[in-house]
Design a protein around this motif. Structure first.
Motif, PDB file in Angstrom:
ATOM      1  N   ASN A 133      25.076  -1.420  10.196  1.00  0.00           N
ATOM      2  CA  ASN A 133      26.490  -1.130  10.416  1.00  0.00           C
ATOM      3  C   ASN A 133      27.049  -0.528   9.133  1.00  0.00           C
ATOM      4  N   ASP A 134      28.369  -0.439   9.032  1.00  0.00           N
ATOM      5  CA  ASP A 134      28.969   0.180   7.855  1.00  0.00           C
ATOM      6  C   ASP A 134      28.706  -0.603   6.570  1.00  0.00           C
ATOM      7  N   ARG A 135      28.315  -1.855   6.700  1.00  0.00           N
ATOM      8  CA  ARG A 135      28.131  -2.701   5.521  1.00  0.00           C
ATOM      9  C   ARG A 135      26.665  -2.889   5.133  1.00  0.00           C
ATOM     10  N   TYR A 136      25.782  -3.043   6.116  1.00  0.00           N
ATOM     11  CA  TYR A 136      24.402  -3.425   5.810  1.00  0.00           C
ATOM     12  C   TYR A 136      23.406  -2.317   6.132  1.00  0.00           C
ATOM     13  N   ARG A 137      22.383  -2.255   5.274  1.00  0.00           N
ATOM     14  CA  ARG A 137      21.279  -1.326   5.458  1.00  0.00           C
ATOM     15  C   ARG A 137      19.990  -2.007   5.006  1.00  0.00           C
ATOM     16  N   VAL A 138      18.901  -1.801   5.743  1.00  0.00           N
ATOM     17  CA  VAL A 138      17.619  -2.389   5.365  1.00  0.00           C
ATOM     18  C   VAL A 138      16.595  -1.271   5.205  1.00  0.00           C
ATOM     19  N   GLY A 139      15.642  -1.486   4.314  1.00  0.00           N
ATOM     20  CA  GLY A 139      14.605  -0.502   4.070  1.00  0.00           C
ATOM     21  C   GLY A 139      13.234  -1.147   4.016  1.00  0.00           C
ATOM     22  N   VAL A 140      12.262  -0.485   4.624  1.00  0.00           N
ATOM     23  CA  VAL A 140      10.868  -0.926   4.587  1.00  0.00           C
ATOM     24  C   VAL A 140      10.024   0.266   4.178  1.00  0.00           C
ATOM     25  N   GLY A 141       9.090   0.038   3.296  1.00  0.00           N
ATOM     26  CA  GLY A 141       8.250   1.139   2.847  1.00  0.00           C
ATOM     27  C   GLY A 141       6.991   0.633   2.179  1.00  0.00           C
ATOM     28  N   ALA A 142       6.382   1.501   1.424  1.00  0.00           N
ATOM     29  CA  ALA A 142       5.166   1.179   0.686  1.00  0.00           C
ATOM     30  C   ALA A 142       5.323   1.652  -0.742  1.00  0.00           C
ATOM     31  N   VAL A 143       4.568   1.056  -1.638  1.00  0.00           N
ATOM     32  CA  VAL A 143       4.512   1.531  -3.018  1.00  0.00           C
ATOM     33  C   VAL A 143       3.045   1.602  -3.421  1.00  0.00           C
ATOM     34  N   GLN A 144       2.651   2.721  -3.978  1.00  0.00           N
ATOM     35  CA  GLN A 144       1.269   2.965  -4.363  1.00  0.00           C
ATOM     36  C   GLN A 144       1.210   3.361  -5.832  1.00  0.00           C
ATOM     37  N   ALA A 145       0.456   2.606  -6.621  1.00  0.00           N
ATOM     38  CA  ALA A 145       0.296   2.944  -8.034  1.00  0.00           C
ATOM     39  C   ALA A 145      -0.620   4.151  -8.185  1.00  0.00           C
ATOM     40  N   LEU A 146      -0.234   5.070  -9.048  1.00  0.00           N
ATOM     41  CA  LEU A 146      -1.051   6.236  -9.367  1.00  0.00           C
ATOM     42  C   LEU A 146      -1.790   6.051 -10.685  1.00  0.00           C
ATOM     43  N   THR A 147      -1.470   4.967 -11.407  1.00  0.00           N
ATOM     44  CA  THR A 147      -2.112   4.650 -12.680  1.00  0.00           C
ATOM     45  C   THR A 147      -2.499   3.168 -12.660  1.00  0.00           C
ATOM     46  N   GLY A 148      -3.035   2.665 -13.760  1.00  0.00           N
ATOM     47  CA  GLY A 148      -3.397   1.255 -13.859  1.00  0.00           C
ATOM     48  C   GLY A 148      -4.473   0.882 -12.864  1.00  0.00           C
ATOM     49  N   ASP A 149      -4.264  -0.236 -12.146  1.00  0.00           N
ATOM     50  CA  ASP A 149      -5.276  -0.680 -11.182  1.00  0.00           C
ATOM     51  C   ASP A 149      -5.143   0.011  -9.830  1.00  0.00           C
ATOM     52  N   ARG A 150      -4.151   0.903  -9.693  1.00  0.00           N
ATOM     53  CA  ARG A 150      -3.919   1.692  -8.468  1.00  0.00           C
ATOM     54  C   ARG A 150      -3.710   0.790  -7.248  1.00  0.00           C
ATOM     55  N   GLY A 151      -3.040  -0.340  -7.485  1.00  0.00           N
ATOM     56  CA  GLY A 151      -2.732  -1.256  -6.395  1.00  0.00           C
ATOM     57  C   GLY A 151      -1.592  -0.748  -5.528  1.00  0.00           C
ATOM     58  N   SER A 152      -1.389  -1.426  -4.406  1.00  0.00           N
ATOM     59  CA  SER A 152      -0.343  -1.032  -3.472  1.00  0.00           C
ATOM     60  C   SER A 152       0.310  -2.275  -2.886  1.00  0.00           C
ATOM     61  N   ALA A 153       1.451  -2.071  -2.204  1.00  0.00           N
ATOM     62  CA  ALA A 153       2.171  -3.190  -1.605  1.00  0.00           C
ATOM     63  C   ALA A 153       3.129  -2.670  -0.552  1.00  0.00           C
ATOM     64  N   LEU A 154       3.594  -3.587   0.290  1.00  0.00           N
ATOM     65  CA  LEU A 154       4.689  -3.314   1.211  1.00  0.00           C
ATOM     66  C   LEU A 154       5.999  -3.616   0.483  1.00  0.00           C
ATOM     67  N   LYS A 155       6.998  -2.739   0.649  1.00  0.00           N
ATOM     68  CA  LYS A 155       8.274  -2.895  -0.046  1.00  0.00           C
ATOM     69  C   LYS A 155       9.374  -3.200   0.953  1.00  0.00           C
ATOM     70  N   PHE A 156      10.271  -4.115   0.583  1.00  0.00           N
ATOM     71  CA  PHE A 156      11.389  -4.490   1.459  1.00  0.00           C
ATOM     72  C   PHE A 156      12.665  -4.557   0.638  1.00  0.00           C
ATOM     73  N   ASP A 157      13.756  -3.938   1.144  1.00  0.00           N
ATOM     74  CA  ASP A 157      15.033  -3.924   0.443  1.00  0.00           C
ATOM     75  C   ASP A 157      16.167  -4.177   1.417  1.00  0.00           C
ATOM     76  N   ILE A 158      17.245  -4.787   0.914  1.00  0.00           N
ATOM     77  CA  ILE A 158      18.492  -4.927   1.651  1.00  0.00           C
ATOM     78  C   ILE A 158      19.634  -4.455   0.770  1.00  0.00           C
ATOM     79  N   TRP A 159      20.501  -3.609   1.336  1.00  0.00           N
ATOM     80  CA  TRP A 159      21.672  -3.109   0.624  1.00  0.00           C
ATOM     81  C   TRP A 159      22.931  -3.486   1.383  1.00  0.00           C
ATOM     82  N   THR A 160      23.970  -3.784   0.664  1.00  0.00           N
ATOM     83  CA  THR A 160      25.246  -4.080   1.305  1.00  0.00           C
ATOM     84  C   THR A 160      26.376  -3.521   0.465  1.00  0.00           C
ATOM     85  N   THR A 161      27.454  -3.161   1.132  1.00  0.00           N
ATOM     86  CA  THR A 161      28.627  -2.601   0.471  1.00  0.00           C
ATOM     87  C   THR A 161      29.879  -3.328   0.958  1.00  0.00           C
ATOM     88  N   TYR A 162      30.722  -3.711  -0.001  1.00  0.00           N
ATOM     89  CA  TYR A 162      31.988  -4.366   0.336  1.00  0.00           C
ATOM     90  C   TYR A 162      33.151  -3.486  -0.109  1.00  0.00           C
TER      91      TYR A 162
END
Length: 220
Positions: A191-220
């Motif tokens: 709605n006008d206040r809440y937003r959710v995000g789902v994605g992935a993150v992949q390392a291009l350096t280091g151990d080149r690990g990966s993960a699922l990413k989850f975020d919540i945003w809200t505006t007042y």
């Protein structure tokens, strides 16, 4: 306690907080999230990485806020209080802003280190999205080294409710290593206040690990 605070923000918690655009006067924005389902051996530069980001439109020319995150397998906590203001004509298509922040870094092996951070952001609105580049340099009073970080973001509005983003994150780690990771995401506007995000993150350096990413945003 760190994970408890972030969890409360997740269940309590707009476009991504691109620094080139000022927050509207009197508007409060909160973003929180982290990574889940790490791949085997994922430690650096991708880990659970809980984050909390808050900003408030103090005026049409000044945005203030706080920025908290962890690093180095969750062993280092870093927090900032910042102020951001636009540079140049705010009505032009290309937006530019500068920021200044004071903060601290804490880990279990070293005394607390006071930090100072400066930043520049550029953004351009597209017909159905945006482009953004956010650069910061952080100086610590103990190691006395400037460590830079740059994020490159492309966002595209598929519909009024669905948005995709692609972000490349680069920077200098605490062991003087250079890291890079890429993160595609899809966002849903509840709605006008809440937003959710789902994605992935992949390392291009280091151990080149990966993960699922989850975020919540809200505006007042």
């Amino acid at each position: 306690m760190r994970f408890f605070i972030v969890f409360i923000c997740l269940i309590a918690a707009q476009p991504a907080h691109a620094g080139a655009w000022a927050r509207e006067k009197g508007q409060l924005f909160i973003a929180s999230g982290g990574n889940l389902l790490l791949s085997d051996g994922a430690e650096l530069p991708v880990h659970y990485d809980p984050t909390l980001y808050v900003e408030y439109g103090l005026s049409h020319l000044m945005t203030v806020g706080i920025d908290y995150h962890t690093a180095d397998q969750g062993r280092i906590d870093t927090g900032f209080a910042f102020a951001r203001f636009p540079l140049g004509d705010t009505t032009r298509r290309d937006k530019v802003a500068a920021s200044f922040a004071l903060g601290a870094r804490v880990d279990e092996y070293n005394p607390m280190e006071r930090l100072m951070r400066g930043g520049l952001s550029w953004g351009r609105g597209l017909d159905r999205g945006w482009l953004a580049v956010d650069y910061t340099a952080t100086y610590g009073d103990i190691d006395q080294v400037f460590r830079s970080k740059a994020d490159f973001t492309w966002g595209h509005n598929l519909t009024d409710r669905w948005t995709t983003t692609l972000q490349l994150q680069t920077g200098e780690g605490f062991d003087d290593d250079i890291y890079a990771k890429i993160s595609p995401s899809i966002l849903f506007t509840i709605n006008d206040r809440y937003r959710v995000g789902v994605g992935a993150v992949q390392a291009l350096t280091g151990d080149r690990g990966s993960a699922l990413k989850f975020d919540i945003w809200t505006t007042y």
